[in-house]
Design a protein around this motif. Structure first.
Motif, PDB file in Angstrom:
ATOM      1  N   ALA A  20      32.774  18.449  25.079  1.00 51.59           N
ATOM      2  CA  ALA A  20      31.593  18.388  24.379  1.00 51.59           C
ATOM      3  C   ALA A  20      30.999  16.966  24.278  1.00 51.59           C
ATOM      4  CB  ALA A  20      32.161  18.847  22.462  1.00 51.59           C
ATOM      5  N   HIS A  21      29.641  17.025  23.978  1.00 52.86           N
ATOM      6  CA  HIS A  21      29.209  15.548  24.122  1.00 52.86           C
ATOM      7  C   HIS A  21      29.026  14.953  22.402  1.00 52.86           C
ATOM      8  CE1 HIS A  21      24.869  16.109  22.797  1.00 52.86           C
ATOM      9  NE2 HIS A  21      24.893  17.302  23.253  1.00 52.86           N
ATOM     10  N   TYR A  22      29.342  13.912  22.321  1.00 51.39           N
ATOM     11  CA  TYR A  22      29.106  13.434  20.953  1.00 51.39           C
ATOM     12  C   TYR A  22      28.038  12.706  20.597  1.00 51.39           C
ATOM     13  CZ  TYR A  22      30.612   8.660  22.288  1.00 51.39           C
ATOM     14  OH  TYR A  22      30.468   7.370  23.052  1.00 51.39           O
ATOM     15  N   ASN A  77      24.000  20.462  14.824  1.00 53.07           N
ATOM     16  CA  ASN A  77      24.252  21.649  16.037  1.00 53.07           C
ATOM     17  C   ASN A  77      24.373  21.079  17.285  1.00 53.07           C
ATOM     18  OD1 ASN A  77      24.628  24.193  16.882  1.00 53.07           O
ATOM     19  ND2 ASN A  77      22.309  24.575  16.865  1.00 53.07           N
ATOM     20  N   ASP A  78      23.547  19.930  17.483  1.00 53.92           N
ATOM     21  CA  ASP A  78      23.545  19.127  18.629  1.00 53.92           C
ATOM     22  C   ASP A  78      24.017  17.652  18.559  1.00 53.92           C
ATOM     23  OD1 ASP A  78      23.205  18.511  21.629  1.00 53.92           O
ATOM     24  OD2 ASP A  78      21.049  18.505  21.077  1.00 53.92           O
ATOM     25  N   ASN A  79      25.547  17.324  18.750  1.00 49.77           N
ATOM     26  CA  ASN A  79      26.228  18.278  19.213  1.00 49.77           C
ATOM     27  C   ASN A  79      27.740  17.977  18.187  1.00 49.77           C
ATOM     28  OD1 ASN A  79      27.699  20.625  20.433  1.00 49.77           O
ATOM     29  ND2 ASN A  79      28.517  19.152  21.956  1.00 49.77           N
ATOM     30  N   ALA A 127      26.402   9.673  26.201  1.00 50.72           N
ATOM     31  CA  ALA A 127      24.979   9.765  26.847  1.00 50.72           C
ATOM     32  C   ALA A 127      24.730  11.003  27.586  1.00 50.72           C
ATOM     33  CB  ALA A 127      25.107   8.557  28.058  1.00 50.72           C
ATOM     34  N   GLU A 128      24.976  12.239  27.037  1.00 51.13           N
ATOM     35  CA  GLU A 128      24.701  13.675  27.475  1.00 51.13           C
ATOM     36  C   GLU A 128      23.083  13.631  27.404  1.00 51.13           C
ATOM     37  OE1 GLU A 128      23.543  18.185  27.343  1.00 51.13           O
ATOM     38  OE2 GLU A 128      23.183  16.269  25.966  1.00 51.13           O
ATOM     39  N   GLU A 129      22.537  13.555  26.089  1.00 51.94           N
ATOM     40  CA  GLU A 129      20.968  13.245  26.071  1.00 51.94           C
ATOM     41  C   GLU A 129      20.452  12.442  26.799  1.00 51.94           C
ATOM     42  OE1 GLU A 129      20.250  15.695  24.149  1.00 51.94           O
ATOM     43  OE2 GLU A 129      21.494  16.003  22.157  1.00 51.94           O
ATOM     44  N   ALA A 130      20.838  11.531  27.409  1.00 49.86           N
ATOM     45  CA  ALA A 130      20.204  10.552  28.230  1.00 49.86           C
ATOM     46  C   ALA A 130      20.305  11.051  29.852  1.00 49.86           C
ATOM     47  CB  ALA A 130      20.826   8.889  28.486  1.00 49.86           C
ATOM     48  N   ALA A 152      16.064  24.175  14.134  1.00 48.35           N
ATOM     49  CA  ALA A 152      16.058  22.674  13.956  1.00 48.35           C
ATOM     50  C   ALA A 152      16.738  22.487  15.429  1.00 48.35           C
ATOM     51  CB  ALA A 152      17.062  22.488  13.037  1.00 48.35           C
ATOM     52  N   TYR A 153      16.218  21.743  16.366  1.00 50.17           N
ATOM     53  CA  TYR A 153      16.536  21.188  17.490  1.00 50.17           C
ATOM     54  C   TYR A 153      16.029  19.780  17.905  1.00 50.17           C
ATOM     55  CZ  TYR A 153      17.367  21.040  22.610  1.00 50.17           C
ATOM     56  OH  TYR A 153      17.712  20.508  23.958  1.00 50.17           O
ATOM     57  N   HIS A 154      16.632  18.664  18.114  1.00 46.94           N
ATOM     58  CA  HIS A 154      16.245  17.429  18.667  1.00 46.94           C
ATOM     59  C   HIS A 154      15.176  17.008  17.437  1.00 46.94           C
ATOM     60  CE1 HIS A 154      17.478  16.980  22.847  1.00 46.94           C
ATOM     61  NE2 HIS A 154      18.584  17.538  22.092  1.00 46.94           N
ATOM     62  N   ASP A 155      15.495  17.214  16.146  1.00 46.02           N
ATOM     63  CA  ASP A 155      14.516  16.861  15.102  1.00 46.02           C
ATOM     64  C   ASP A 155      15.557  16.304  14.070  1.00 46.02           C
ATOM     65  OD1 ASP A 155      15.304  19.286  13.794  1.00 46.02           O
ATOM     66  OD2 ASP A 155      13.669  20.081  14.666  1.00 46.02           O
TER      67      ASP A 155
HETATM   68 ZN   LIG Z   1      20.478  17.978  22.818  1.00 45.40          ZN
END
Ligand SMILES: [Zn+2]
Length: 414
Positions: free
Chosen positions: A236-238, A253-255, A285-288, A383-386
């Motif tokens: 899981a990415h932190y 939720n993410d993540n 660095a998953e989001e990157a 809600a997502y990336h906000d």
């Molecule tokens: Zn994400």
């Protein structure tokens, strides 16, 4: 609040999955202290140190005497003030606007040139539109016109790029992070916060590009009782999006959801040892751009082909409409097992299978021949990336059910 009765009913045979602990861990991971688990004020370092401490408390073993795997990434950040006003009226960062992920620093006051969409059908309008001087102006356009804009000829695009600022209008603000810094300053404004006939924009963006930002994956394992060379792996990415000016993205939720489940699985297998070794990886660095998991697959701590199965958990905090299993189409037989377990225990309203997708940390594993699944829950929240992806509003609707589905599957594997 917690479905505690159900929890006791479901896990009465000594299986630990403590939803109070899950809620506490979620709050911790999403707290301002960790600053969105990104690249400002060392949010990622603090979060990864906390996860390593949890691994230690649970009693996970280390590979090569450390829970950490270090690497660098380039990253564009917004550690200082960010502001935007329309005709003198200040917009609220996070709520009304955000900055484009790869935006460079920029500040000033600019007159608005709004996209004339008739230019795509009317030749004269097109000539008229591009006859304007775009220098020192703010070019404003609804985001759904992006594709059409990309079809303009190079000279026209060049003209638009002369603008001092691009402002895209969105029905929902969705932030991201970038490993690059672009040339065009960009602000994303919520459509409902944009007043038609706005004449002037005042803006201040201060970005900081970091060429070699040090970050790290966190890895621990439990030795198998019989086949210790074979691994079941949970990932899981932190990391999340960090902060922007004076706001931060909590990323519940993410993540944080996936990390809390990773920790619950570690507790579970500590108490109920598997005949296979079980590894737990919290990726950075998953989001990157899946950078942490890509780095790991290039520098694995045990042979990738000794992985029997891998479950990646990312966005597991809802479930009202079931789950999706990425690579369920690729590994059809295993997907059927998951479905049978679901039918037997009546866990989720539906399990959707999906093909290959480079949308989370399972990807580079399955590309290297590992049987890797990515599970995410469906429905529940928007809600997502906000700034609204908060711990306190994350429902955890089918959290125990997803946990059960995975652990039952591993039992069948054994
Ligand atoms: Zn994400």
């Amino acid at each position: 609040m917690f479905p505690f009765v159900f929890f006791i009913f479901c896990f009465s045979k000594g299986i630990t999955q403590d939803l109070i602990r899950v809620r506490n861990n979620l709050s911790q991971l999403c707290s301002p202290e960790f600053n969105g688990r990104g690249y400002v004020k060392k949010g990622d370092s603090l979060a990864s140190a906390w996860i390593a401490q949890e691994f230690e408390n649970i009693g996970l073993q280390k590979f090569q005497n450390s829970y950490f795997q270090n690497f660098n990434t380039s990253i564009n950040t917004f550690p200082k003030e960010v502001s935007c006003s329309l005709d003198g009226k200040k917009l609220v960062l996070g709520k009304d606007f955000i900055v484009g992920a790869d935006s460079p620093s920029a500040f000033g006051r600019a007159k608005v040139i709004f996209l004339d969409t008739l230019l795509f059908s009317d030749k004269n309008r097109r000539i008229q539109f591009f006859n304007q001087d775009f220098r020192k102006k703010a070019f404003v356009f609804p985001i759904h016109w992006t594709k059409k804009l990309a079809e303009l000829n190079p000279t026209e695009i060049e003209k638009l790029e002369q603008a001092a600022l691009w402002v895209s209008l969105h029905n929902k603000l969705t932030a991201s992070v970038s490993t690059k810094q672009g040339k065009l300053p960009e602000i994303q404004v919520l459509q409902s916060a944009w007043k038609p006939n706005t004449k002037q924009i005042t803006y201040k963006i201060r970005s900081k590009f970091i060429e070699k930002y040090p970050t790290r994956n966190v890895i621990g394992y439990l030795k198998g009782t019989i086949h210790s060379d074979t691994f079941v792996v949970f990932t899981a990415h932190y990391d999340h999006l960090g902060s922007m000016g004076n706001i931060y993205f909590p990323g519940a939720n993410d993540n944080a959801s996936g990390i809390t489940m990773l920790l619950e699985l570690a507790h579970y297998y500590k108490q109920k040892p598997s005949k296979y070794s079980v590894a737990f990886i919290a990726f950075a660095a998953e989001e990157a751009g899946l950078i942490g998991s890509q780095f790991y697959t290039q520098n694995p701590l045990f042979p990738l082909l000794q992985i029997k199965v891998l479950f990646n958990l990312d966005l597991v905090g809802t479930g009202d409409e079931g789950i999706t299993v990425v690579n369920g189409v690729v590994f059809e037989k295993d997907f059927e097992i998951l479905q049978k377990i679901n039918e037997k225990y009546q866990l989720l309203p539906k399990i959707v299978k999906r093909g290959k997708a480079a949308n989370s940390d399972h990807y580079f594993f399955s590309e290297k021949g590992v049987k890797a699944f990515f599970i995410y829950t469906l429905g529940g929240i928007k809600a997502y990336h906000d700034i609204d992806d908060k711990a306190e509003t994350l429902p955890l609707t089918k959290y125990t059910e997803v946990f059960k589905l995975i652990t039952e599957y591993i039992k069948i594997c054994e």
